[in-house]
Enzyme design. Structure first.
Site, mmCIF file in Angstrom:
data_model
loop_
_atom_site.group_PDB
_atom_site.id
_atom_site.type_symbol
_atom_site.label_atom_id
_atom_site.label_comp_id
_atom_site.label_asym_id
_atom_site.label_seq_id
_atom_site.Cartn_x
_atom_site.Cartn_y
_atom_site.Cartn_z
ATOM 1 N N ASN A 70 48.693 29.471 35.808
ATOM 2 C CA ASN A 70 48.597 29.804 37.251
ATOM 3 C C ASN A 70 49.569 29.111 38.127
ATOM 4 O OD1 ASN A 70 47.571 29.477 39.986
ATOM 5 N ND2 ASN A 70 45.564 30.252 39.442
ATOM 6 N N HIS A 76 50.383 26.953 42.761
ATOM 7 C CA HIS A 76 50.646 25.807 43.550
ATOM 8 C C HIS A 76 52.384 25.707 43.850
ATOM 9 C CE1 HIS A 76 46.760 24.992 44.344
ATOM 10 N NE2 HIS A 76 46.581 24.918 43.113
ATOM 11 N N HIS A 110 46.504 33.782 42.310
ATOM 12 C CA HIS A 110 45.252 34.195 43.196
ATOM 13 C C HIS A 110 45.700 34.643 44.700
ATOM 14 C CE1 HIS A 110 41.128 32.673 44.706
ATOM 15 N NE2 HIS A 110 41.386 33.904 45.223
ATOM 16 N N ARG A 138 44.730 35.197 47.846
ATOM 17 C CA ARG A 138 43.507 34.710 48.728
ATOM 18 C C ARG A 138 43.661 35.502 50.096
ATOM 19 N NH1 ARG A 138 41.088 29.865 46.996
ATOM 20 N NH2 ARG A 138 39.718 30.077 49.020
ATOM 21 N N ARG A 146 47.037 31.553 51.750
ATOM 22 C CA ARG A 146 47.685 30.169 51.860
ATOM 23 C C ARG A 146 48.741 29.885 51.086
ATOM 24 N NH1 ARG A 146 42.403 27.002 49.768
ATOM 25 N NH2 ARG A 146 41.233 28.062 51.329
ATOM 26 N N GLU A 202 44.120 37.120 40.377
ATOM 27 C CA GLU A 202 42.804 36.721 40.878
ATOM 28 C C GLU A 202 42.460 37.109 42.440
ATOM 29 O OE1 GLU A 202 42.480 32.537 40.570
ATOM 30 O OE2 GLU A 202 42.563 32.495 38.454
ATOM 31 N N THR A 215 38.596 27.540 44.230
ATOM 32 C CA THR A 215 37.136 28.253 44.105
ATOM 33 C C THR A 215 36.287 27.468 43.934
ATOM 34 O OG1 THR A 215 38.859 29.675 43.141
ATOM 35 C CG2 THR A 215 36.718 30.482 43.019
ATOM 36 N N GLU A 221 35.543 35.145 32.531
ATOM 37 C CA GLU A 221 36.152 33.798 32.412
ATOM 38 C C GLU A 221 35.011 32.840 33.004
ATOM 39 O OE1 GLU A 221 39.687 33.370 34.628
ATOM 40 O OE2 GLU A 221 39.703 31.158 34.611
ATOM 41 N N HIS A 236 39.557 26.535 35.308
ATOM 42 C CA HIS A 236 39.185 25.808 36.620
ATOM 43 C C HIS A 236 39.327 24.279 36.308
ATOM 44 C CE1 HIS A 236 38.280 24.675 40.710
ATOM 45 N NE2 HIS A 236 38.767 26.177 40.986
HETATM 46 N N1 PXP Z 1 40.704 30.400 37.017
HETATM 47 C C1 PXP Z 1 40.299 30.973 38.198
HETATM 48 C C2 PXP Z 1 39.188 31.934 38.344
HETATM 49 C C3 PXP Z 1 40.603 30.109 39.222
HETATM 50 O O1 PXP Z 1 40.055 30.590 40.524
HETATM 51 C C4 PXP Z 1 41.520 29.072 39.230
HETATM 52 C C5 PXP Z 1 41.952 28.517 40.557
HETATM 53 O O2 PXP Z 1 42.686 29.380 41.136
HETATM 54 C C6 PXP Z 1 42.019 28.625 38.202
HETATM 55 C C7 PXP Z 1 41.359 29.252 36.749
HETATM 56 C C8 PXP Z 1 42.992 27.538 37.786
HETATM 57 O O3 PXP Z 1 42.370 26.379 37.965
HETATM 58 P P1 PXP Z 1 43.299 25.010 38.011
HETATM 59 O O4 PXP Z 1 44.330 25.228 38.951
HETATM 60 O O5 PXP Z 1 42.275 24.077 38.638
HETATM 61 O O6 PXP Z 1 43.785 24.890 36.726
#
Ligand code: PXP
Length: 254
Positions: free
Chosen positions: A11, A14, A47, A49, A53, A74, A105, A155, A204
């Site tokens: 992901n 960031h 993601h 959003r 952001r 996402e 989330t 998930e 997550h």
């Molecule tokens: N899975 C989902 C559904 C999420 O919403 C997120 C955060 O955007 C992640 C995985 C990844 O989470 P993390 O950034 O804490 O690894």
């Protein structure tokens, strides 16, 4: 047969968070995606959003052209987001809950409480040729609702496990027992989801330190991990950070 090792989707939200901090053009989300793929990631997750952001609409369009492995977007199950998915057609959409002021989330989607909206979203996405995953808490009734809504994958939210294993928490008091109990809750959910024919992902708050116990669950065949990899990349570079997480995802497997 289960895969011997789980797939890792990185992901990269960031990377965009840093870019949006200055509303500028760097760091490039496209460069990030390519580096992750070259380091061996099985896919890229972002993601989109409602408040934009980090990831922007244009990022989705560019990533759709550039990502050659697997693009998982996402999003909330809103008409605005579904229109974007129908137009850009990522490989997969993961339906997630979204609250306006949340930092990230918070827990899984309540499929039971929003069944008609989610079922409609799943139908629209599948009609567009998009694979559909739903992010839920590791609870039997939510898994069954996701199956009934037509999802192909769930998930499982590992947020609770992440909280229990943050820093040295699992080493103090009854921390170890609570973390182990949460692993068992996730395992039970994964087995149940597989028995219903669902593919099982997890994500997550997963880190290099806490992933081994979940990587050892054979029913989980995909991880979506972002913050921890991007954090580590600040110090060791993105390519190395991804490679280290791939190793960590494989370590738990027999
Ligand atoms: N899975 C989902 C559904 C999420 O919403 C997120 C955060 O955007 C992640 C995985 C990844 O989470 P993390 O950034 O804490 O690894």
């Amino acid at each position: 047969m289960f895969c011997m090792s789980a797939r890792l989707n990185v992901n990269i939200d960031h990377v965009a968070t840093i870019r949006e901090a200055r509303k500028t053009i760097e760091p490039s989300i496209i460069t990030a995606a390519v580096i992750c793929e070259q380091a061996g990631a099985n896919g890229i997750t972002v993601h989109l959003r409602g408040d934009r952001r980090h990831i922007q609409d244009r990022d989705i369009e560019l990533l759709r052209d550039v990502v050659t492995t697997y693009l998982n977007v996402e999003m909330a199950a809103t008409d605005e987001m579904l229109l974007i998915a129908e137009r850009t057609r990522p490989d997969a959409v993961s339906l997630v809950p979204e609250k306006p002021n949340e930092v990230t989330t918070e827990g899984g989607l309540d499929v039971i409480g929003n069944f008609d909206v989610i079922k409609n979203a799943v139908e629209r996405l599948k009609a567009a040729g998009v694979f559909v995953s739903i992010f839920i808490d590791p609870a039997a009734e939510q898994i069954e609702a996701a199956k009934n809504a037509g999802a192909q994958q769930v998930e499982l939210c590992t947020g609770e496990y992440a909280e229990l294993t943050l820093g040295s928490r699992a080493m103090h008091g009854d921390g170890e027992r609570r973390a182990a109990a949460e692993v068992e809750r996730i395992r039970t959910a994964a087995v149940h989801a597989r028995s219903l024919g669902l593919i099982v992902a997890a994500g997550h708050g997963l880190t290099y330190r806490n992933i081994a116990a979940l990587a050892a669950i054979p029913e989980i065949t995909e991880f979506n991990i972002g913050h921890n990899i991007i954090s580590r990349s600040v110090f060791v570079g993105l390519s190395q950070a991804v490679r280290e997480m791939i190793v960590a995802c494989h370590l738990g497997k027999p």
